[in-house]
Design a protein around this motif. Structure first.
Motif, mmCIF file in Angstrom:
data_model
loop_
_atom_site.group_PDB
_atom_site.id
_atom_site.type_symbol
_atom_site.label_atom_id
_atom_site.label_comp_id
_atom_site.label_asym_id
_atom_site.label_seq_id
_atom_site.Cartn_x
_atom_site.Cartn_y
_atom_site.Cartn_z
ATOM 1 N N GLY A 166 0.817 -1.197 0.000
ATOM 2 C CA GLY A 166 0.000 0.000 0.000
ATOM 3 C C GLY A 166 0.851 1.247 0.000
ATOM 4 O O GLY A 166 2.061 1.207 0.168
ATOM 5 N N SER A 364 -7.474 -4.574 -3.187
ATOM 6 C CA SER A 364 -6.850 -3.267 -3.312
ATOM 7 C C SER A 364 -6.476 -2.751 -1.938
ATOM 8 O O SER A 364 -7.003 -3.188 -0.923
ATOM 9 C CB SER A 364 -7.808 -2.281 -3.990
ATOM 10 N N SER A 365 -5.552 -1.813 -1.910
ATOM 11 C CA SER A 365 -5.104 -1.229 -0.655
ATOM 12 C C SER A 365 -5.412 0.263 -0.674
ATOM 13 O O SER A 365 -5.087 0.962 -1.629
ATOM 14 C CB SER A 365 -3.602 -1.452 -0.496
ATOM 15 N N VAL A 366 -6.082 0.747 0.382
ATOM 16 C CA VAL A 366 -6.422 2.158 0.496
ATOM 17 C C VAL A 366 -5.705 2.721 1.711
ATOM 18 O O VAL A 366 -5.872 2.219 2.826
ATOM 19 C CB VAL A 366 -7.943 2.358 0.649
ATOM 20 N N ILE A 368 -4.516 6.179 4.123
ATOM 21 C CA ILE A 368 -4.816 7.556 4.525
ATOM 22 C C ILE A 368 -3.686 8.028 5.440
ATOM 23 O O ILE A 368 -3.283 7.312 6.358
ATOM 24 C CB ILE A 368 -6.167 7.643 5.272
ATOM 25 N N SER A 397 -6.985 -4.321 8.222
ATOM 26 C CA SER A 397 -6.837 -2.889 8.436
ATOM 27 C C SER A 397 -5.983 -2.665 9.668
ATOM 28 O O SER A 397 -5.979 -3.479 10.595
ATOM 29 C CB SER A 397 -8.200 -2.209 8.599
ATOM 30 N N GLN A 440 -7.401 -2.983 3.388
ATOM 31 C CA GLN A 440 -7.397 -3.747 2.152
ATOM 32 C C GLN A 440 -8.804 -4.185 1.772
ATOM 33 O O GLN A 440 -9.596 -4.588 2.626
ATOM 34 C CB GLN A 440 -6.495 -4.978 2.287
ATOM 35 N N ASP A 443 -13.528 0.294 -0.928
ATOM 36 C CA ASP A 443 -13.638 1.383 -1.888
ATOM 37 C C ASP A 443 -12.934 2.623 -1.341
ATOM 38 O O ASP A 443 -13.192 3.059 -0.218
ATOM 39 C CB ASP A 443 -15.123 1.693 -2.153
ATOM 40 N N ARG A 444 -12.052 3.209 -2.122
ATOM 41 C CA ARG A 444 -11.237 4.335 -1.670
ATOM 42 C C ARG A 444 -12.085 5.544 -1.276
ATOM 43 O O ARG A 444 -11.903 6.127 -0.198
ATOM 44 C CB ARG A 444 -10.240 4.734 -2.763
ATOM 45 N N GLU A 445 -12.993 5.933 -2.142
ATOM 46 C CA GLU A 445 -13.785 7.138 -1.891
ATOM 47 C C GLU A 445 -14.643 6.990 -0.631
ATOM 48 O O GLU A 445 -14.714 7.882 0.208
ATOM 49 C CB GLU A 445 -14.674 7.441 -3.102
ATOM 50 N N THR A 448 -12.309 6.966 2.562
ATOM 51 C CA THR A 448 -11.754 8.284 2.860
ATOM 52 C C THR A 448 -12.821 9.233 3.395
ATOM 53 O O THR A 448 -12.598 9.946 4.389
ATOM 54 C CB THR A 448 -11.110 8.867 1.595
#
Length: 458
Positions: A166, A364-366, A368, A397, A440, A443-445, A448
């Motif tokens: 990530g 996927s990895s997001v 912050i 996470s 992991q 959804d990114r949006e 965040t």
């Protein structure tokens, strides 16, 4: 063209003389496969089952072809011996000896590697730094084990290489390395997975540790590589044979795989897209030691079933049941558990330089990383909603957060619907209070937006 195998064999011999054993194996393998096709064989039997191939093909060969095949097996034996695959090298020399029974040189080479193999089992004769690869699926307890190792009273100087899947590095905040951190013995990589895009960075990290050790006059007793939970151990292990400098100074001591007793069956049964490996399966298959972790979270019947599944993948690996990754150090350090011969038998493509790994792009990895503080109540509500609504899809996470009104750092980790947190050390007087987290399979949006709603107003 039939003669294409000849220059490849010559290249392999030259690479052996230059001590470039890994590259040489790739050349001789290609040479032998081309030769096999030329003489009417197929399926890489020349490499996979030398004894059968030699027995079946010898009556069909001319004297010149027989001499060439003998040379190929001898060169491959030389190269594998250089890499430390002594048992397999003896097999190659044995095939060469069948083709040329009068050669005293081949007999001597075979006897030498057989003797060396016995010595290697009884005595740690080399001065290479032992390296352990710590692997296991997301959330299995790798960082916790790493902390146990770093804080145990074993008197060893151990360096650490970390890999985060990530764009935000978290594990450097979670590893309690004590004085090691100030001695440049921790290398963190968070720009990709250690088993593919950053293998060059792994080699650079290992070289940095070796050179720093020599410069300071403080020899290392070992190195721990903590991989991302999505890493296939095979390309990581291959690094210790692919780079000449690393091979000369370090040896792979063992692949330690942590298995999450509560979730591993779910991951083993996960149907992957075509061409994508199941990392959980690969991590068990390549393990030299398995820590069946989080045993306190499941019933005995589940543990028995998990051990059965592990044995179906890796029949002989030692398994230790653990809670909170607690284990005796002699089970994980200085074990001399890795065997190149065993790996070649299991995966005959292991020494190919094209041993690539394709990740499941559904994971996927997001990340912050923002300055400021979160409001405790809002954070609790949001995490509760996240675990309830997204827990099944949430692989992993973790984070280090600054909470308004709290002097200590708020550290949390979650796996699926399991959540744990602690307060780990106070923020320094001059340290910027900020929030870092990584999750992991979300959804990114949405992630965040939800997290930023928890931030305290500046």
């Amino acid at each position: 063209m039939p003669e294409t195998w000849q220059p490849l064999l010559a290249e392999a011999e030259a690479l052996f003389k230059a001590s470039k054993f890994f590259d040489g194996v790739n050349k001789v393998n290609k040479s032998m496969e081309l030769f096999e096709t030329e003489v009417g064989g197929s399926g890489s039997q020349i490499l996979k089952d030398p004894a059968t191939f030699v027995a079946e093909i010898t009556p069909k060969l001319s004297a010149e072809q027989k001499s060439a095949l003998r040379k190929m097996y001898e060169v491959r034996g030389d190269l594998l011996s250089g890499l430390g695959a002594l048992k397999r090298a003896a097999t190659e020399y044995g095939s060469a000896a069948i083709l040329d029974p009068a050669s005293e040189e081949i007999k001597a080479k075979k006897a030498k590697v057989e003797a060396a193999e016995k010595d290697s089992l009884s005595e740690d004769s080399d001065k290479k730094v032992p390296v352990s690869v710590l692997t296991g699926f997301l959330g299995s307890g790798k960082t916790t084990l790493l902390n146990h190792i770093l804080q145990a009273h074993h008197g060893k100087r151990i360096a650490v290489i970390e890999n985060e899947f990530g764009e935000v590095g978290i594990d450097d905040s979670l590893v309690k390395a004590g004085s090691l951190a100030s001695e440049e013995n921790i290398v963190e990589m968070n720009n990709g997975c250690i088993c593919c895009t950053v293998r060059g960075d792994l080699i650079a990290g290992l070289k940095k540790l070796i050179k720093n050790s020599k410069k300071t006059g403080k020899p290392l007793d070992g190195v721990m590589i903590e991989t991302t939970g999505l890493a296939d151990p095979a390309p990581v292990a291959q690094t210790f044979f692919a780079d000449e400098y690393v091979q000369q100074h370090m040896r792979l001591d063992g692949i330690l795989t942590l298995v999450d007793a509560a979730h591993v069956i779910q991951h083993l049964d996960d149907e992957k897209p075509e061409g994508v490996e199941n990392e959980a399966v690969e991590q068990i298959a390549f393990a030299d030691r398995i820590l069946l972790n989080k045993c306190d979270l499941v019933e005995e019947a589940t543990l028995v079933e998990v051990e059965k599944r592990i044995r179906a993948i890796n029949a002989t690996v030692p398994i230790k049941r653990t809670t909170n990754s607690e284990v005796e150090m002699d089970f994980v350090l200085g074990i001399r558990g890795f065997s190149l011969d065993k790996i070649i038998d299991m995966d005959d493509a292991f020494l190919e330089d094209s041993h690539d790994h394709q990740h499941d792009n559904r994971v996927s990895s997001v990340g912050i990383d923002v300055p400021g503080e979160v409001v405790q109540q809002k954070l609790n509500q949001w995490i509760g909603w996240l675990l309830k609504e997204k827990g099944v899809d949430l692989f992993r996470s973790k984070g280090v957060l600054a909470v308004k009104g709290m002097k200590e750092k708020f550290v949390f980790q979650a796996i699926h619907m399991l959540f744990a947190n602690s307060q780990e050390g106070a923020w320094g007087p001059d340290e910027e209070r900020r929030c870092k987290m990584i999750r992991q399979n979300l959804d990114r949006e949405e992630l965040t937006k939800g997290f930023m709603a928890c931030m305290a107003k500046q």
